[in-house]
Design a protein around this motif. Structure first.
Motif, short mmCIF file in Angstrom:
data_model
loop_
_atom_site.label_atom_id
_atom_site.label_comp_id
_atom_site.label_asym_id
_atom_site.label_seq_id
_atom_site.Cartn_x
_atom_site.Cartn_y
_atom_site.Cartn_z
N ILE A 179 5.07 2.52 -1.38
CA ILE A 179 4.35 3.45 -2.24
C ILE A 179 5.19 3.70 -3.48
CG2 ILE A 179 3.44 5.79 -2.45
CD1 ILE A 179 3.02 5.69 0.59
N VAL A 219 -0.23 6.85 -8.36
CA VAL A 219 0.27 6.18 -7.15
C VAL A 219 -0.25 4.76 -7.08
CG1 VAL A 219 0.27 6.21 -4.62
CG2 VAL A 219 0.38 8.36 -5.87
N THR A 220 0.62 3.86 -6.65
CA THR A 220 0.23 2.49 -6.32
C THR A 220 0.71 2.22 -4.91
OG1 THR A 220 0.49 1.84 -8.64
CG2 THR A 220 0.37 0.07 -7.02
N VAL A 221 -0.15 1.60 -4.09
CA VAL A 221 0.18 1.34 -2.69
C VAL A 221 0.12 -0.16 -2.43
CG1 VAL A 221 -0.55 1.71 -0.30
CG2 VAL A 221 -0.72 3.57 -1.95
N TYR A 222 1.11 -0.66 -1.68
CA TYR A 222 1.15 -2.06 -1.27
C TYR A 222 1.34 -2.10 0.23
CZ TYR A 222 2.16 -2.69 -6.22
OH TYR A 222 2.10 -2.65 -7.58
N VAL A 241 1.69 9.60 5.08
CA VAL A 241 1.35 8.20 5.32
C VAL A 241 1.67 7.80 6.76
CG1 VAL A 241 1.86 5.81 4.66
CG2 VAL A 241 1.53 7.55 2.92
N VAL A 277 4.54 -0.21 4.49
CA VAL A 277 3.85 0.27 3.30
C VAL A 277 4.89 0.56 2.23
CG1 VAL A 277 2.36 2.06 2.34
CG2 VAL A 277 2.02 1.32 4.69
N ILE A 319 9.14 4.65 -0.17
CA ILE A 319 8.57 5.38 -1.30
C ILE A 319 9.58 5.38 -2.42
CG2 ILE A 319 7.66 7.60 -2.08
CD1 ILE A 319 6.85 8.09 0.86
N GLU A 332 -5.79 -0.19 0.24
CA GLU A 332 -4.64 0.26 -0.55
C GLU A 332 -5.08 1.21 -1.66
OE1 GLU A 332 -4.22 -3.70 -0.87
OE2 GLU A 332 -2.22 -3.89 0.01
N ALA A 372 -4.19 5.17 -2.12
CA ALA A 372 -3.60 5.62 -3.38
C ALA A 372 -4.41 6.76 -3.98
CB ALA A 372 -3.51 4.46 -4.37
#
Length: 133
Positions: free
Chosen positions: A92, A57-60, A110, A90, A123, A41, A45
């Motif tokens: 974002i 950016v934060t990604v999960y 992505v 995902v 997103i 992740e 990011a």
């Protein structure tokens, strides 16, 4: 007596091999923790932040099972090599996501990189620090 002596070198070699393997495993895990191992992740990011006008950016990742017909059709894309449930979605959170063009660029990127259909990528704009209450 001869049989006991003949088995000792083999036992010694086996013990040395076990020590070497254990040491190599220990050094690889300790070097990962010292380097502050980066998750997938965080890697994604970091790459997305390099895109012009994206910002922070934060990604999960969402891991889980697919259901119904979609599970049958796409099961190879979402399963890891070990057969465990893979990434099915995902989320974002990005500073630049309030711009529709940036949002679509992130979704396209992505989708291509992760081999996920676009409907499984969400997103959303990141809340600005001054907006927090």
């Amino acid at each position: 007596m001869e049989k006991k002596r003949a088995g000792r070198p083999l036992l010694l070699i086996l013990a040395v091999m076990i020590v070497v393997i254990a040491y190599s495993m220990w050094t690889s895990t300790s070097s990962d923790s010292q380097a502050g191992s980066v998750t997938s992740e965080q890697q994604l990011a970091q790459v997305l932040q390099e895109i012009h006008q994206v910002g922070q950016v934060t990604v999960y990742f969402h891991y889980g099972e697919l259901v119904g017909e979609e599970q049958f059709m796409l099961s190879n894309y979402f399963r890891s090599a070990g057969g465990e449930a893979g990434i099915t979605g995902v989320l974002i959170v990005a500073e630049g996501a309030s711009n529709p063009a940036i949002k679509q660029l992130l979704k396209d990127s992505v989708s291509s990189v992760m081999q996920l259909p676009q409907h499984r990528i969400v997103i959303v704009p990141m809340q600005k620090k001054e907006d927090k209450s």
